[in-house]
Design an enzyme around this catalytic site. Structure first.
Site, mmCIF file in Angstrom:
data_model
loop_
_atom_site.group_PDB
_atom_site.id
_atom_site.type_symbol
_atom_site.label_atom_id
_atom_site.label_comp_id
_atom_site.label_asym_id
_atom_site.label_seq_id
_atom_site.Cartn_x
_atom_site.Cartn_y
_atom_site.Cartn_z
ATOM 1 N N GLU A 171 -20.628 106.194 38.463
ATOM 2 C CA GLU A 171 -19.840 107.115 37.995
ATOM 3 C C GLU A 171 -20.493 107.849 37.232
ATOM 4 O O GLU A 171 -21.183 107.458 36.289
ATOM 5 C CB GLU A 171 -18.475 106.741 37.512
ATOM 6 C CG GLU A 171 -17.348 107.555 36.817
ATOM 7 C CD GLU A 171 -17.199 108.883 37.766
ATOM 8 O OE1 GLU A 171 -16.367 108.339 38.851
ATOM 9 O OE2 GLU A 171 -17.392 109.932 37.495
ATOM 10 N N ARG A 174 -18.340 112.677 31.936
ATOM 11 C CA ARG A 174 -18.433 112.463 30.465
ATOM 12 C C ARG A 174 -17.246 112.194 29.985
ATOM 13 O O ARG A 174 -15.833 112.906 30.193
ATOM 14 C CB ARG A 174 -19.167 113.748 29.941
ATOM 15 C CG ARG A 174 -20.317 113.819 30.472
ATOM 16 C CD ARG A 174 -20.550 115.321 30.400
ATOM 17 N NE ARG A 174 -20.079 116.195 31.230
ATOM 18 C CZ ARG A 174 -19.909 117.688 31.167
ATOM 19 N NH1 ARG A 174 -20.877 118.138 30.386
ATOM 20 N NH2 ARG A 174 -19.257 118.260 32.118
ATOM 21 N N GLU A 175 -16.868 111.413 28.897
ATOM 22 C CA GLU A 175 -15.809 111.442 28.068
ATOM 23 C C GLU A 175 -15.364 112.771 27.582
ATOM 24 O O GLU A 175 -16.455 113.498 27.208
ATOM 25 C CB GLU A 175 -15.656 110.206 27.063
ATOM 26 C CG GLU A 175 -15.744 108.680 27.754
ATOM 27 C CD GLU A 175 -15.539 107.725 26.578
ATOM 28 O OE1 GLU A 175 -15.288 108.078 25.463
ATOM 29 O OE2 GLU A 175 -16.188 106.680 27.044
ATOM 30 N N GLY A 274 -29.705 115.930 16.120
ATOM 31 C CA GLY A 274 -28.558 115.567 15.261
ATOM 32 C C GLY A 274 -28.687 114.164 14.872
ATOM 33 O O GLY A 274 -29.823 113.555 14.856
ATOM 34 N N CYS A 281 -21.921 104.100 26.788
ATOM 35 C CA CYS A 281 -22.819 104.214 27.971
ATOM 36 C C CYS A 281 -24.097 104.423 27.828
ATOM 37 O O CYS A 281 -24.877 103.324 28.186
ATOM 38 C CB CYS A 281 -22.266 105.483 29.100
ATOM 39 S SG CYS A 281 -20.525 105.073 29.180
ATOM 40 N N ARG A 348 -16.530 103.504 19.985
ATOM 41 C CA ARG A 348 -17.765 102.419 20.577
ATOM 42 C C ARG A 348 -19.239 102.936 20.436
ATOM 43 O O ARG A 348 -19.404 104.136 20.668
ATOM 44 C CB ARG A 348 -17.625 102.165 22.209
ATOM 45 C CG ARG A 348 -16.242 101.328 22.493
ATOM 46 C CD ARG A 348 -16.136 101.076 23.756
ATOM 47 N NE ARG A 348 -15.762 102.088 24.573
ATOM 48 C CZ ARG A 348 -15.509 102.298 25.931
ATOM 49 N NH1 ARG A 348 -15.538 101.135 26.626
ATOM 50 N NH2 ARG A 348 -14.860 103.399 26.387
HETATM 51 C C1 UGA Z 1 -22.243 109.538 29.347
HETATM 52 C C2 UGA Z 1 -23.195 110.402 30.623
HETATM 53 O O1 UGA Z 1 -23.267 111.784 29.977
HETATM 54 C C3 UGA Z 1 -22.304 110.525 31.740
HETATM 55 O O2 UGA Z 1 -22.849 111.057 32.730
HETATM 56 C C4 UGA Z 1 -22.059 108.896 32.194
HETATM 57 O O3 UGA Z 1 -20.960 108.913 33.088
HETATM 58 C C5 UGA Z 1 -21.293 108.378 31.040
HETATM 59 O O4 UGA Z 1 -22.382 108.320 29.917
HETATM 60 C C6 UGA Z 1 -21.113 106.945 31.519
HETATM 61 O O5 UGA Z 1 -22.168 106.142 31.969
HETATM 62 O O6 UGA Z 1 -20.051 106.318 31.849
HETATM 63 P P1 UGA Z 1 -20.828 109.901 27.473
HETATM 64 O O7 UGA Z 1 -20.925 108.605 27.231
HETATM 65 O O8 UGA Z 1 -18.986 110.312 27.733
HETATM 66 O O9 UGA Z 1 -21.334 110.220 28.657
HETATM 67 O O10 UGA Z 1 -21.225 111.033 26.559
HETATM 68 P P2 UGA Z 1 -22.190 112.117 26.686
HETATM 69 O O11 UGA Z 1 -21.722 113.480 26.468
HETATM 70 O O12 UGA Z 1 -23.283 111.782 27.479
HETATM 71 O O13 UGA Z 1 -23.007 112.160 25.001
HETATM 72 C C7 UGA Z 1 -23.426 110.953 24.684
HETATM 73 C C8 UGA Z 1 -23.799 110.976 23.231
HETATM 74 O O14 UGA Z 1 -25.000 111.512 23.110
HETATM 75 C C9 UGA Z 1 -22.916 111.482 22.106
HETATM 76 O O15 UGA Z 1 -22.774 110.779 20.983
HETATM 77 C C10 UGA Z 1 -23.347 113.067 22.012
HETATM 78 O O16 UGA Z 1 -22.958 113.497 20.618
HETATM 79 C C11 UGA Z 1 -24.810 112.772 22.060
HETATM 80 N N1 UGA Z 1 -25.561 113.852 22.369
HETATM 81 C C12 UGA Z 1 -25.563 114.491 23.488
HETATM 82 C C13 UGA Z 1 -26.402 114.508 21.436
HETATM 83 O O17 UGA Z 1 -26.677 113.920 20.422
HETATM 84 N N2 UGA Z 1 -27.271 115.460 21.824
HETATM 85 C C14 UGA Z 1 -27.154 116.042 22.969
HETATM 86 O O18 UGA Z 1 -27.764 117.061 23.084
HETATM 87 C C15 UGA Z 1 -26.200 115.792 23.775
#
Ligand code: UGA
Length: 445
Positions: A171, A174-175, A274, A281, A348
């Site tokens: 999967e 993204r949340e 940031g 994940c 988390r």
């Molecule tokens: C992530 C992956 O993006 C999904 O594709 C995957 O399905 C999911 O894990 C999973 O394995 O279930 P998610 O954990 O929902 O999704 O969140 P992200 O959107 O990936 O963000 C992760 C973290 O990175 C957040 O804390 C966000 O603030 C941070 N982030 C994201 C940054 O610091 N900089 C960025 O440019 C992007």
């Protein structure tokens, strides 16, 4: 017509979002089939029941009352719209017997050393094997280390002698955007040993707007998931290190990321500097891949550095506060946002948790506001963003919720005692904040 069902074992993030989207899709298929002309091909397989199975009775009772176990935009509406197809139940046996396809979407918690606890997956498939009386397609959605599908097959074989297929179908949702991502995935990865299983799953997903299918061998499919999350984490830590260089050299990481991202080979996504990544994940999958490498006597150096850089980004907030306020003992620090990213109540591995811990170690007084998170042990969480910043010596913007980005910052400034504002997500206009007499500090610009 004989009733056909799909079971989803595990009503967590992945299972629940998938079930709601599949239910809606099946309805759309029926509607399309009923209105198509003679010359248009209809959808072949229609499933009239999606069994959403969980061992947690309270969660099932809540879902039957329309109460979601977590906040995800659009989920509640989609569940309520499809209650006629969705069946929330703890009846594992009945659901499995009535289903052609069984998704495994149970949790795979990972410890600090990257060891993945697969007991949920293994217990589930053992029970499936004991119950099975005819062919089933077993689809693994849970994130599992490479080689798990082979163990799953072995466990089923020990308990059932007929025909079955096991497929790895990781999967990528993204949340916060889970419904959109489930219906419009960039790709659907199917790790399978034969066309029968592949076609059956493709037929179920028909109707979703899928950019491409990646049909791979099972081990490659399992690794695609880890490699993707590890690469995303790497991009974030890379841009966070570039942000450090920007601070040394006087460059602006926002401009650097823009210039880099326009190169199609690099792309703009995940170049937002940031306080680093959190969530259920990226951190755990990174650790698990390091562990897989280590188990094979290989040191995955890049990923170890990615983790370390990420940890340092959280400490950077405290460094910046101390540089500007001196000793933090007794200083009031207001936190804006707590969840690991906007549009979720998920805490988390949230950066806020480490920031709170460090601030408490320094004996600062912490107040916080988040649109969805209403309780964190040991923190005074207020119900209004302005109350979190009232009389604060400094404010840290931790999560870039729209509501927080759109605050009235003139009012924020007036309500604060001090003027130090740390933008941990680089999401506000530097010029605007400086013009309004904030001691505005962001990351790498
Ligand atoms: C992530 C992956 O993006 C999904 O594709 C995957 O399905 C999911 O894990 C999973 O394995 O279930 P998610 O954990 O929902 O999704 O969140 P992200 O959107 O990936 O963000 C992760 C973290 O990175 C957040 O804390 C966000 O603030 C941070 N982030 C994201 C940054 O610091 N900089 C960025 O440019 C992007």
């Amino acid at each position: 017509m004989k009733s056909k069902g799909v079971s989803i074992i595990g009503c967590g993030y992945v299972g629940l979002c998938l079930g709601a989207c599949l239910a809606d899709n099946e309805k759309n298929k029926v509607e399309y089939n009923s209105t198509r002309s003679l010359f248009e091909e209809g959808f072949k397989d229609i499933y009239d029941k999606i069994y959403m199975v969980d061992i947690n009775q309270k969660r099932i009772d809540d879902l039957n009352k329309g109460i979601m176990p977590f906040y995800e935009p659009g989920l509640e509406d989609l569940v309520k719209k499809n209650t006629d197809i969705l069946s929330f139940t703890t009846d594992f046996e009945g659901s499995v017997l009535n289903s052609d396809i069984i998704f495994i979407a149970v949790g795979t918690p990972t410890d600090e050393k990257g060891n993945v606890d697969l007991s949920g997956v293994f217990n589930t498939v053992k029970d499936i094997g004991k119950i099975m009386k005819d062919y089933k397609l077993i689809v693994n959605k849970s994130t599992v280390p490479v080689g798990t599908a082979d163990l799953v097959k072995k466990i089923i074989r020990e308990n059932y002698s007929g025909e079955f297929d096991v497929v790895s179908n990781p999967e990528f949702l993204r949340e916060g955007k889970a419904i959109h991502d489930t219906i419009n995935p960039d790709r659907v990865v199917i790790g399978s040993e034969n066309l029968r299983a592949e076609d059956k799953l493709k037929s179920l997903y028909a109707g979703f707007k899928i950019n491409s299918f990646v049909c791979a061998d099972i081990r490659s499919a399992e690794l695609i998931k880890y490699a993707s999350n590890a690469f995303l984490a790497t991009k974030i830590s890379f841009i966070n290190e570039i942000a450090r260089i920007c601070e040394i050299t006087g460059a602006d990481v926002g401009q650097v990321a823009l210039g880099m991202g326009l190169d199609k080979r690099i792309g703009h996504d995940f170049l937002q500097a940031g306080i680093g990544y959190g969530g259920s994940c990226l951190p755990k999958d990174n650790r698990s891949l390091i562990r897989t490498a280590g188990d094979g006597d290989y040191d995955f150096k890049i990923l170890r550095a990615v983790e370390e850089v990420n940890k340092n980004q959280r400490e950077l907030v405290i460094d910046k506060l101390e540089k500007n306020l001196g000793n933090l003992d007794g200083k009031v620090v207001g936190l804006l946002g707590l969840s690991f990213k906007p549009n979720t109540d998920d805490m988390r591995a949230a950066p806020s948790l480490d920031i709170i811990k460090y601030l408490k170690e320094k004996k600062a007084i912490v107040k916080a506001y988040d649109p969805m998170v209403k309780a964190v042990e040991g923190v005074d969480i207020v119900d209004d963003p302005y109350k979190a910043i009232e009389d604060a010596d400094a404010v840290v913007l931790v999560t870039e919720w729209d509501e927080i980005r759109k605050l009235d910052f003139i009012k924020v400034k007036a309500w604060m005692k001090g003027n130090t504002f740390i933008d941990g997500r680089n999401c506000l206009s530097r010029e605007y904040m400086l013009d309004n007499k904030f001691n505005y500090i962001s990351i790498g610009r």
